[in-house]
Design an enzyme around this catalytic site. Structure first.
Site, PDB file in Angstrom:
ATOM      1  N   ASN A   9      -2.365  -5.423  11.924  1.00  0.00           N
ATOM      2  CA  ASN A   9      -1.162  -5.956  11.762  1.00  0.00           C
ATOM      3  C   ASN A   9      -0.088  -5.301  12.299  1.00  0.00           C
ATOM      4  O   ASN A   9       0.535  -4.074  12.313  1.00  0.00           O
ATOM      5  CB  ASN A   9      -0.640  -6.043  10.061  1.00  0.00           C
ATOM      6  N   TRP A  10       0.379  -5.818  13.483  1.00  0.00           N
ATOM      7  CA  TRP A  10       1.293  -5.194  14.508  1.00  0.00           C
ATOM      8  C   TRP A  10       2.464  -4.971  13.927  1.00  0.00           C
ATOM      9  O   TRP A  10       3.308  -4.437  14.717  1.00  0.00           O
ATOM     10  CB  TRP A  10       1.218  -6.054  15.928  1.00  0.00           C
ATOM     11  N   LYS A  11       3.030  -5.850  13.192  1.00  0.00           N
ATOM     12  CA  LYS A  11       4.481  -6.217  12.652  1.00  0.00           C
ATOM     13  C   LYS A  11       5.355  -6.703  13.842  1.00  0.00           C
ATOM     14  O   LYS A  11       4.798  -6.951  14.747  1.00  0.00           O
ATOM     15  CB  LYS A  11       4.799  -4.807  12.048  1.00  0.00           C
ATOM     16  N   HIS A  94       3.045 -10.111   2.748  1.00  0.00           N
ATOM     17  CA  HIS A  94       3.047  -8.601   3.003  1.00  0.00           C
ATOM     18  C   HIS A  94       4.191  -8.235   2.026  1.00  0.00           C
ATOM     19  O   HIS A  94       5.366  -8.713   2.144  1.00  0.00           O
ATOM     20  CB  HIS A  94       3.214  -8.446   4.355  1.00  0.00           C
ATOM     21  N   GLU A  96       6.369  -6.154   2.954  1.00  0.00           N
ATOM     22  CA  GLU A  96       7.635  -6.213   3.661  1.00  0.00           C
ATOM     23  C   GLU A  96       8.465  -7.480   3.781  1.00  0.00           C
ATOM     24  O   GLU A  96       9.652  -7.666   3.645  1.00  0.00           O
ATOM     25  CB  GLU A  96       7.424  -5.798   5.219  1.00  0.00           C
ATOM     26  N   GLU A 166      -2.591  -3.455  -0.679  1.00  0.00           N
ATOM     27  CA  GLU A 166      -1.687  -2.476   0.020  1.00  0.00           C
ATOM     28  C   GLU A 166      -0.811  -1.851  -1.183  1.00  0.00           C
ATOM     29  O   GLU A 166       0.351  -2.378  -1.276  1.00  0.00           O
ATOM     30  CB  GLU A 166      -0.932  -3.149   1.168  1.00  0.00           C
ATOM     31  N   GLY A 172       2.896   3.280   5.929  1.00  0.00           N
ATOM     32  CA  GLY A 172       3.586   3.597   6.999  1.00  0.00           C
ATOM     33  C   GLY A 172       4.007   5.070   6.641  1.00  0.00           C
ATOM     34  O   GLY A 172       5.004   5.802   7.233  1.00  0.00           O
ATOM     35  N   SER A 212      -1.709   3.424   5.899  1.00  0.00           N
ATOM     36  CA  SER A 212      -2.189   4.504   6.199  1.00  0.00           C
ATOM     37  C   SER A 212      -3.573   4.612   6.801  1.00  0.00           C
ATOM     38  O   SER A 212      -4.087   5.710   6.806  1.00  0.00           O
ATOM     39  CB  SER A 212      -1.644   5.803   5.876  1.00  0.00           C
ATOM     40  N   GLY A 234       0.000   0.765  11.802  1.00  0.00           N
ATOM     41  CA  GLY A 234       0.192   1.920  12.988  1.00  0.00           C
ATOM     42  C   GLY A 234      -0.778   1.928  13.703  1.00  0.00           C
ATOM     43  O   GLY A 234      -0.728   1.898  14.901  1.00  0.00           O
TER      44      GLY A 234
HETATM   45  O1  13P Z   1       1.368  -2.544   6.028  1.00  0.00           O
HETATM   46  C1  13P Z   1       0.279  -2.211   6.692  1.00  0.00           C
HETATM   47  C2  13P Z   1      -0.347  -3.179   7.132  1.00  0.00           C
HETATM   48  O2  13P Z   1      -0.140  -4.619   6.757  1.00  0.00           O
HETATM   49  C3  13P Z   1      -0.106  -0.857   6.780  1.00  0.00           C
HETATM   50  O3  13P Z   1       0.635   0.060   7.330  1.00  0.00           O
HETATM   51  P1  13P Z   1       0.143   1.279   7.975  1.00  0.00           P
HETATM   52  O4  13P Z   1      -1.281   1.142   8.302  1.00  0.00           O
HETATM   53  O5  13P Z   1       0.972   1.641   9.184  1.00  0.00           O
HETATM   54  O6  13P Z   1       0.456   2.197   6.793  1.00  0.00           O
END
Ligand code: 13P
Length: 251
Positions: A9-11, A94, A96, A166, A172, A212, A234
């Site tokens: 997931n590149w966000k 998600h 976020e 998650e 993150g 993470s 990430g």
């Molecule tokens: O939100 C995430 C994947 O959707 C997880 O992010 P990280 O791997 O950066 O913790």
């Protein structure tokens, strides 16, 4: 046997050139087999990435969509627009999006149904906050999110849904849930799915862990009984690291 799905997931990251360079780097190294590799990219990059992914073992996902077919929804993208350009998967709910963009269990459910109506595979995200974990509410929260997301789906659709567990506190932050902690929630999530469908259906659902995840911890996570892959933020941005994560799934 359930397949393993590693999704990056590149966000809101990468320019178009960085996105296409990434695909050029990873597609020749992504093996065929029981592990599915998916890149979840910003909308504007999707057509170029779908083109690059043709005849490779990498699939392309959107990070969100609207549930309506079309209409006066300024700034939104419909499920039909995604299938039209060859996108196969979509991330829904998600944390976020739930936290920053007012996504609710109801909209997650509408989007999950809309994904199936258009032949897209939904990757439905669930997870508790640190406060909820500390208050011992993890399974109330996660189980509730799963039940509401899957409400009204056929058993066959539930079997095809990908769930991404998650924990918000692990996203993150560099703080991974231990593989046992993550597996415990994934096992109980499968039990919740069995309660609303059957054990046979629940056993088919791919449940990813996210938060993470990196090449250094993927093996241990995937060795757990109910973790069938990872949704990675990430560590999915770097092609080498993404390939290592996918390779871990093929072991
Ligand atoms: O939100 C995430 C994947 O959707 C997880 O992010 P990280 O791997 O950066 O913790």
């Amino acid at each position: 046997m359930r397949k393993v799905i590693i999704a990056g997931n590149w966000k809101m990251n990468k320019s178009l050139a960085e996105a296409t360079d990434f695909m050029d780097a990873v597609t020749p190294k992504t093996p065929d087999g029981n592990t599915e590799a998916i890149v979840c990219a910003p909308f504007v990059h999707l057509p170029a990435l779908v083109e690059k992914a043709k005849d490779t073992n990498v699939k392309v996902a959107a990070q969100n969509m609207h549930f309506e077919e079309s209409g006066a929804y300024t700034g939104e993208v419909s499920p039909a627009m995604l299938t039209d350009i060859g996108v196969t998967h979509v991330v829904i709910g998600h944390s976020e999006r739930r936290e920053l963009f007012a996504e609710t269990d109801e909209s997650v459910n509408q989007k999950t149904k809309a994904a199936f109506a258009h032949g897209l595979t939904p990757i439905v995200c669930v997870g508790e906050s640190l406060e909820q974990r500390e208050a011992d509410e993890t399974m109330d929260v996660v189980g509730g999110q799963v039940k509401k997301a899957l409400a009204g789906l056929s058993d066959e659709q539930v079997a095809q849904t990908v769930i991404a567990y998650e924990p918000i506190w692990a996203i993150g932050t560099g703080k991974t849930a231990t593989s046992e902690e993550a597996n415990e929630v994934c096992t109980k999530t499968r039990d919740v799915i069995a309660d609303i469908t059957s054990k046979d259906i629940a056993d088919q659902v791919v449940i990813q862990y996210g938060g993470s995840v990196k090449p250094a911890n993927i093996d241990e996570l995937l060795s757990q009984s109910d973790i069938d892959g990872a949704l990675v933020g990430g560590a999915s941005l770097d092609p080498e690291s993404f390939v290592q994560l996918v390779e871990a799934g093929t072991k």
